[in-house]
Design an enzyme around this catalytic site. Structure first.
Site, PDB file in Angstrom:
ATOM      1  N   ARG A 105       0.884  -1.192   0.000  1.00 22.35           N
ATOM      2  CA  ARG A 105       0.000   0.000   0.000  1.00 22.35           C
ATOM      3  C   ARG A 105       0.902   1.217   0.000  1.00 22.35           C
ATOM      4  O   ARG A 105       1.599   1.489   0.989  1.00 22.35           O
ATOM      5  CB  ARG A 105      -0.924   0.006   1.210  1.00 22.35           C
ATOM      6  CG  ARG A 105      -1.660   1.324   1.375  1.00 22.35           C
ATOM      7  CD  ARG A 105      -2.783   1.276   2.367  1.00 22.35           C
ATOM      8  NE  ARG A 105      -3.910   0.524   1.852  1.00 22.35           N
ATOM      9  CZ  ARG A 105      -5.144   0.549   2.366  1.00 22.35           C
ATOM     10  NH1 ARG A 105      -5.395   1.296   3.425  1.00 22.35           N
ATOM     11  NH2 ARG A 105      -6.099  -0.163   1.836  1.00 22.35           N
ATOM     12  N   HIS A 132      -7.274   0.555  -6.513  1.00 23.24           N
ATOM     13  CA  HIS A 132      -7.490  -0.327  -5.351  1.00 23.24           C
ATOM     14  C   HIS A 132      -8.207  -1.600  -5.848  1.00 23.24           C
ATOM     15  O   HIS A 132      -9.385  -1.827  -5.563  1.00 23.24           O
ATOM     16  CB  HIS A 132      -8.334   0.414  -4.313  1.00 23.24           C
ATOM     17  CG  HIS A 132      -8.314  -0.181  -2.938  1.00 23.24           C
ATOM     18  ND1 HIS A 132      -7.532  -1.275  -2.584  1.00 23.24           N
ATOM     19  CD2 HIS A 132      -9.005   0.156  -1.804  1.00 23.24           C
ATOM     20  CE1 HIS A 132      -7.743  -1.560  -1.306  1.00 23.24           C
ATOM     21  NE2 HIS A 132      -8.626  -0.727  -0.817  1.00 23.24           N
ATOM     22  N   GLN A 135     -10.209  -4.056  -3.470  1.00 23.83           N
ATOM     23  CA  GLN A 135     -11.517  -3.555  -3.038  1.00 23.83           C
ATOM     24  C   GLN A 135     -12.576  -3.856  -4.091  1.00 23.83           C
ATOM     25  O   GLN A 135     -13.691  -4.283  -3.773  1.00 23.83           O
ATOM     26  CB  GLN A 135     -11.427  -2.028  -2.835  1.00 23.83           C
ATOM     27  CG  GLN A 135     -12.670  -1.433  -2.231  1.00 23.83           C
ATOM     28  CD  GLN A 135     -12.802  -1.761  -0.751  1.00 23.83           C
ATOM     29  OE1 GLN A 135     -11.872  -1.558  -0.004  1.00 23.83           O
ATOM     30  NE2 GLN A 135     -13.951  -2.271  -0.346  1.00 23.83           N
ATOM     31  N   ASP A 227     -17.281   6.572  -1.002  1.00 23.18           N
ATOM     32  CA  ASP A 227     -15.870   6.614  -0.572  1.00 23.18           C
ATOM     33  C   ASP A 227     -15.668   7.973   0.099  1.00 23.18           C
ATOM     34  O   ASP A 227     -16.471   8.900  -0.117  1.00 23.18           O
ATOM     35  CB  ASP A 227     -14.946   6.465  -1.804  1.00 23.18           C
ATOM     36  CG  ASP A 227     -13.465   6.368  -1.457  1.00 23.18           C
ATOM     37  OD1 ASP A 227     -13.114   6.276  -0.260  1.00 23.18           O
ATOM     38  OD2 ASP A 227     -12.634   6.385  -2.394  1.00 23.18           O
ATOM     39  N   CYS A 267     -16.358   1.561   0.550  1.00 26.75           N
ATOM     40  CA  CYS A 267     -15.113   0.807   0.750  1.00 26.75           C
ATOM     41  C   CYS A 267     -14.702   0.806   2.218  1.00 26.75           C
ATOM     42  O   CYS A 267     -14.010  -0.113   2.658  1.00 26.75           O
ATOM     43  CB  CYS A 267     -14.007   1.381  -0.118  1.00 26.75           C
ATOM     44  SG  CYS A 267     -13.733   3.150   0.095  1.00 26.75           S
ATOM     45  N   ARG A 295     -13.514  -8.916   1.655  1.00 25.78           N
ATOM     46  CA  ARG A 295     -12.104  -8.623   1.368  1.00 25.78           C
ATOM     47  C   ARG A 295     -11.253  -9.864   1.642  1.00 25.78           C
ATOM     48  O   ARG A 295     -10.334 -10.180   0.904  1.00 25.78           O
ATOM     49  CB  ARG A 295     -11.609  -7.453   2.247  1.00 25.78           C
ATOM     50  CG  ARG A 295     -12.309  -6.111   2.044  1.00 25.78           C
ATOM     51  CD  ARG A 295     -11.976  -5.490   0.703  1.00 25.78           C
ATOM     52  NE  ARG A 295     -10.551  -5.410   0.467  1.00 25.78           N
ATOM     53  CZ  ARG A 295      -9.766  -4.420   0.879  1.00 25.78           C
ATOM     54  NH1 ARG A 295     -10.270  -3.387   1.508  1.00 25.78           N
ATOM     55  NH2 ARG A 295      -8.462  -4.428   0.608  1.00 25.78           N
TER      56      ARG A 295
HETATM   57  N1   CP Z   1     -11.211  -0.244   2.335  1.00 29.49           N
HETATM   58  C1   CP Z   1      -9.962  -0.354   2.779  1.00 29.49           C
HETATM   59  O1   CP Z   1      -9.028  -0.581   2.015  1.00 29.49           O
HETATM   60  O2   CP Z   1      -9.840  -0.239   4.126  1.00 29.49           O
HETATM   61  P1   CP Z   1      -8.476   0.028   4.894  1.00 29.49           P
HETATM   62  O3   CP Z   1      -7.968   1.345   4.411  1.00 29.49           O
HETATM   63  O4   CP Z   1      -8.848   0.046   6.336  1.00 29.49           O
HETATM   64  O5   CP Z   1      -7.536  -1.077   4.562  1.00 29.49           O
HETATM   65  N1  NVA Z   2     -10.029   6.672  -1.533  1.00 30.79           N
HETATM   66  C1  NVA Z   2      -9.673   6.223  -0.219  1.00 30.79           C
HETATM   67  C2  NVA Z   2      -9.881   4.764  -0.085  1.00 30.79           C
HETATM   68  C3  NVA Z   2      -9.613   4.187   1.278  1.00 30.79           C
HETATM   69  C4  NVA Z   2      -9.774   2.699   1.320  1.00 30.79           C
HETATM   70  C5  NVA Z   2      -8.243   6.593   0.077  1.00 30.79           C
HETATM   71  O1  NVA Z   2      -7.400   6.459  -0.820  1.00 30.79           O
HETATM   72  O2  NVA Z   2      -7.967   7.045   1.180  1.00 30.79           O
END
Ligand code: CP
Ligand code: NVA
Length: 313
Positions: A105, A132, A135, A227, A267, A295
């Site tokens: 990430r 992502h 997701q 989101d 999400c 997930r």
């Molecule tokens: N939706 C998602 O990716 O959650 P986190 O940011 O908590 O991993």
């Molecule tokens: N768009 C959000 C998604 C979090 C899972 C972010 O990037 O923070």
């Protein structure tokens, strides 16, 4: 056919791979319920390299490895210091000697594609500033569970044309769904991405639209998808952005404009009172916690596919 070593984005995988991943995710979920954990990943090690906060992604990758008899460890992005303490290529050359998969990430999408290119092990995109995919797979599984075959369903993403919207658009394109982005002017998906994905919708006779009027955009939706308005790393833009997004809040009025058939997901994390209200989040139409559960199963399917692709299982 050779399977791709990595999961960076859905579109390059193609339609068949996405269907196979969703099928396998459903199998993994059912198997856990009927038979419990197994040992398919025995001796396999995943490392989770996270530059941004996470609850769902981090926990589900770790639990997923565990339930399949493998092991997951967390890397401390700060202390590894990619590009500061050591070059990216040298980090990759080390990690490939110890690991079976690297789950990343990051802010930079290129960092993940470079790690995938340089490391001779599978690399999984666990969210970047661009996309992502994990997701979107969990959404696909959830949508199938609630409404059956994805083909012909309408997904309306209500919010910023950012990473989650992009991966959902890729899933929708490949799965034969209609996709609508409901967003304020100036927050659309990037033009080059739209040019790439549009032909995939056209080929399947499905709609790919951006609509700036939220009430019109959501009409007839099978799913409204939420989101945060301000993604991780963009916190400085909060005040500037929020006023634009206010009309795009997923609230009871928007849900009723969508129609009786509409379900709502997100999400997560949700900023209740901003992009979604408590009444919708806690209402009967919301399936976001089913998606969060999924997930785990979608990611097991991803890991199985990549381990198979590289002869690890
Ligand atoms: N939706 C998602 O990716 O959650 P986190 O940011 O908590 O991993
Ligand atoms: N768009 C959000 C998604 C979090 C899972 C972010 O990037 O923070």
């Amino acid at each position: 056919m050779t399977l791709a070593k990595d999961l960076i984005d859905l579109l390059p995988l193609g339609e068949q791979a996405v269907h196979e991943l969703l099928d396998d995710a459903a199998i993994q979920k059912a198997r856990l319920r009927t038979s419990g954990p197994d040992q398919e990943f025995a001796g396999r090690t995943a490392a989770l390299y996270f530059e941004k906060p996470s609850l769902r992604t981090r926990v589900t990758f770790e639990v997923g490895m565990n339930q399949k008899g493998g092991y997951a460890l967390q890397l401390d992005a700060g202390s590894i210091g990619i590009g500061k303490r050591e070059s990216l290529a040298d980090v990759a050359r080390n990690l490939e000697r110890w690991l079976d998969v690297l789950v990343c990430r990051t802010f930079s999408h290129t960092l993940v594609t470079e790690l995938a290119r340089l490391a001779n092990i599978p690399v999984v995109n666990a969210l970047t500033d661009v996309s992502h995919p994990c997701q979107a797979l969990a959404f696909g599984l959830t949508a199938r569970e609630h409404k059956g075959d994805l083909k012909g369903q309408t997904l309306v993403f209500v919010g910023d044309g950012n990473n989650v919207a992009r991966s959902l658009a890729e899933l929708a394109a490949l799965a034969g769904m209609h996709f609508v982005l409901a967003c304020p002017q100036g927050f659309e998906l990037p033009a080059d991405f739209c040019a790439t994905v549009s032909p995939e919708f056209a080929r399947r006779n499905t709609r790919f639209e951006t609509i700036h009027d939220p009430l019109r955009a959501v009409k007839g939706a099978d799913f409204l998808y939420g989101d945060v308005w301000v993604s991780m790393g963009q916190e400085a833009q909060k005040d500037a952005k929020s006023s634009h997004f206010l009309p795009f809040q997923i609230n009871d009025d928007l849900l009723s404009a969508a129609g009786e058939q509409a379900l709502v997901t997100h999400c997560l994390p949700a900023h209740r009172g901003e992009e979604i209200t408590d009444s919708v989040m806690d209402g009967k139409k919301t399936v976001c916690f089913d998606e969060a559960e999924n997930r785990l199963h979608a990611q097991k399917a991803v890991l199985r596919r990549l381990f198979k692709a590289t002869g690890r299982i």
